[in-house]
Write a protein that holds these residues in place. Structure first.
Motif, short mmCIF file in Angstrom:
data_model
loop_
_atom_site.label_atom_id
_atom_site.label_comp_id
_atom_site.label_asym_id
_atom_site.label_seq_id
_atom_site.Cartn_x
_atom_site.Cartn_y
_atom_site.Cartn_z
N ASP A 179 11.58 5.83 6.94
CA ASP A 179 10.42 6.48 6.07
C ASP A 179 10.05 5.92 4.83
OD1 ASP A 179 10.04 8.30 8.58
OD2 ASP A 179 11.75 9.70 7.55
N PHE A 180 11.26 4.97 4.32
CA PHE A 180 10.96 4.37 3.13
C PHE A 180 9.98 3.24 3.04
CE2 PHE A 180 11.44 1.39 -0.34
CZ PHE A 180 11.12 2.22 -1.49
N THR A 181 10.19 2.43 4.29
CA THR A 181 9.40 1.34 4.60
C THR A 181 7.84 1.64 4.65
OG1 THR A 181 11.27 1.11 6.34
CG2 THR A 181 9.45 -0.81 5.99
N ALA A 182 7.76 2.84 5.18
CA ALA A 182 6.06 3.07 5.39
C ALA A 182 5.58 3.57 3.91
CB ALA A 182 6.00 4.37 6.42
N LEU A 183 6.60 3.99 3.07
CA LEU A 183 6.09 4.51 1.69
C LEU A 183 5.87 3.40 0.85
CD1 LEU A 183 5.73 7.42 0.45
CD2 LEU A 183 7.85 7.10 -0.59
N ILE A 184 6.34 2.22 0.94
CA ILE A 184 6.24 1.25 -0.09
C ILE A 184 4.76 0.81 -0.43
CG2 ILE A 184 6.52 -1.59 -0.15
CD1 ILE A 184 9.09 -0.98 1.18
N PRO A 185 3.57 0.75 0.58
CA PRO A 185 2.43 0.97 -0.24
C PRO A 185 1.85 1.75 -0.95
CG PRO A 185 2.52 0.45 2.37
CD PRO A 185 4.00 0.92 2.04
N GLU A 186 2.46 2.93 -0.74
CA GLU A 186 1.87 4.14 -1.38
C GLU A 186 2.58 4.12 -2.79
OE1 GLU A 186 0.21 6.78 -0.71
OE2 GLU A 186 -0.05 6.59 1.34
N ILE A 187 3.86 3.68 -2.74
CA ILE A 187 4.58 3.49 -4.30
C ILE A 187 3.81 2.26 -4.94
CG2 ILE A 187 6.57 2.71 -5.36
CD1 ILE A 187 8.18 3.75 -2.87
N ASP A 188 3.33 1.15 -4.34
CA ASP A 188 2.66 -0.03 -4.99
C ASP A 188 1.43 0.50 -5.59
OD1 ASP A 188 2.96 -2.42 -5.77
OD2 ASP A 188 2.23 -3.41 -4.15
N SER A 189 0.85 1.17 -4.81
CA SER A 189 -0.62 1.68 -5.25
C SER A 189 -1.12 2.62 -6.03
CB SER A 189 -1.58 1.41 -3.97
OG SER A 189 -1.38 2.62 -3.14
N PRO A 204 8.93 -13.64 -14.06
CA PRO A 204 9.61 -13.41 -15.27
C PRO A 204 9.89 -11.99 -15.63
CG PRO A 204 7.19 -14.33 -15.59
CD PRO A 204 7.59 -14.08 -14.38
N ASP A 205 9.41 -11.03 -15.11
CA ASP A 205 9.91 -9.30 -14.94
C ASP A 205 10.30 -9.22 -13.76
OD1 ASP A 205 7.56 -9.51 -13.34
OD2 ASP A 205 6.41 -8.06 -14.58
N PHE A 206 10.81 -10.05 -13.04
CA PHE A 206 11.68 -9.62 -11.80
C PHE A 206 10.88 -8.82 -10.73
CE2 PHE A 206 14.76 -10.85 -15.05
CZ PHE A 206 15.35 -12.05 -14.45
N SER A 207 9.52 -8.61 -11.04
CA SER A 207 8.75 -7.71 -10.11
C SER A 207 7.53 -8.28 -9.23
CB SER A 207 8.25 -6.46 -11.11
OG SER A 207 7.40 -5.50 -10.41
N MET A 208 7.66 -7.96 -8.01
CA MET A 208 6.43 -8.25 -7.47
C MET A 208 5.65 -7.29 -6.86
SD MET A 208 8.41 -8.95 -3.30
CE MET A 208 9.74 -9.27 -3.62
N ALA A 209 5.75 -5.92 -7.78
CA ALA A 209 4.79 -4.96 -7.56
C ALA A 209 3.23 -5.50 -7.86
CB ALA A 209 5.04 -3.75 -8.62
N GLY A 210 2.46 -4.96 -6.99
CA GLY A 210 1.05 -5.25 -7.17
C GLY A 210 0.33 -4.63 -8.48
N ARG A 211 1.09 -3.55 -9.07
CA ARG A 211 0.46 -2.89 -9.98
C ARG A 211 1.84 -2.72 -11.15
NH1 ARG A 211 -2.92 2.29 -9.69
NH2 ARG A 211 -2.72 1.78 -12.09
N LYS A 212 1.67 -2.93 -12.11
CA LYS A 212 2.78 -2.75 -13.04
C LYS A 212 2.63 -1.85 -14.18
CE LYS A 212 4.39 -7.31 -11.58
NZ LYS A 212 4.86 -8.62 -11.82
N ASP A 213 1.51 -1.17 -14.06
CA ASP A 213 1.09 -0.26 -15.17
C ASP A 213 1.10 1.26 -14.99
OD1 ASP A 213 -0.86 -0.21 -13.16
OD2 ASP A 213 -2.44 -0.30 -14.37
N LYS A 214 2.15 1.58 -14.11
CA LYS A 214 2.06 2.86 -13.60
C LYS A 214 2.87 3.86 -14.29
CE LYS A 214 3.30 0.77 -9.75
NZ LYS A 214 3.71 0.51 -8.28
#
Ligand SMILES: Cc1cc2nc3c(=O)[nH]c(=O)nc-3n(C[C@H](O)[C@H](O)[C@H](O)COP(=O)(O)O)c2cc1C
Length: 189
Positions: free
Chosen positions: A66-76, A111-121
């Motif tokens: 169930d976490f896999t499916a949530l990844i896009p929600e967390i990202d967006s 540089p910030d170790f993150s591949m998140a699409g958004r980093k302002d959340k």
């Protein structure tokens, strides 16, 4: 409309995390697009530490649950609100598993170790403790929510409500409800 992800980390369906999630969900109705994820009812397994996610530059996890499916929600999302008990002076196991799985957002080439699409959340952590000490738990939560920076959460707000053993008792605590109302305003701002 802002996208808000509400995550609860208790197994007590009549407990305070669920009770406050319901109240906040009602407050956000019509003001935000809300997704609620009750970890206690989901299959969120431990991170395999397989590093398959390190062979890519967008967040994903080869472990299908169930976490896999949530990844896009967390990202967006614009903001995430975690409602959780304190267990043994720390995050409960189910929330720790959830946090561990955000390793799938970690990119050592950045540089910030993150591949998140958004980093302002925004990330709000509202925790319940049966006893306390509330000040020590506040420090614990503040220190640990920062690990969600890898998933792009860089602005934090934390509250710990003590004396919260009785299921639903938060509804009779004006100070804790006021803190929750402030968090709702902050999430929407
Ligand atoms: C396994 C377990 C460990 C707990 N550890 C602590 C603790 O270390 N400190 C504390 O103040 N309360 C502790 N509690 C009490 C919970 O934090 C408290 O009941 C909280 O309100 C539960 O939130 P909920 O109603 O959302 O389930 C613990 C409860 C359980 C079940």
């Amino acid at each position: 409309m802002k996208k808000v992800l509400i995550v609860t980390a208790s197994k007590r369906r009549k407990g305070n995390s669920y009770t406050l999630a319901k109240r906040i969900g009602e407050q956000l109705d019509g003001k935000a697009e809300v997704t609620t994820f009750h970890i206690g009812e989901k299959d969120v397994r431990a991170c395999l530490a397989c590093d398959a996610c390190k062979r890519q530059h967008t967040p994903n996890c080869i472990q299908r649950d169930d976490f896999t499916a949530l990844i896009p929600e967390i990202d967006s999302c614009d903001a995430m609100l975690i409602l959780s008990p304190v267990h043994w002076d720390h995050f409960p196991a189910q929330l720790k598993a959830f946090l561990d799985r955000t390793y799938s957002f970690m990119d050592f080439t950045q540089p910030d170790f993150s591949m998140a699409g958004r980093k302002d959340k925004k990330l709000a952590g509202y925790f319940f403790a049966g006893f306390g000490p509330v000040d020590v738990y506040t420090n614990m939560v503040e220190a640990n929510v920062k690990s969600f920076a890898t998933a792009g959460f860089t602005d934090y707000k934390v509250h710990v409500a003590g004396d919260a053993n009785v299921p639903g008792s938060v509804m009779e605590k004006p100070e804790d409800l006021k803190a929750a109302d402030e968090i709702v305003e902050w999430l929407l701002a």
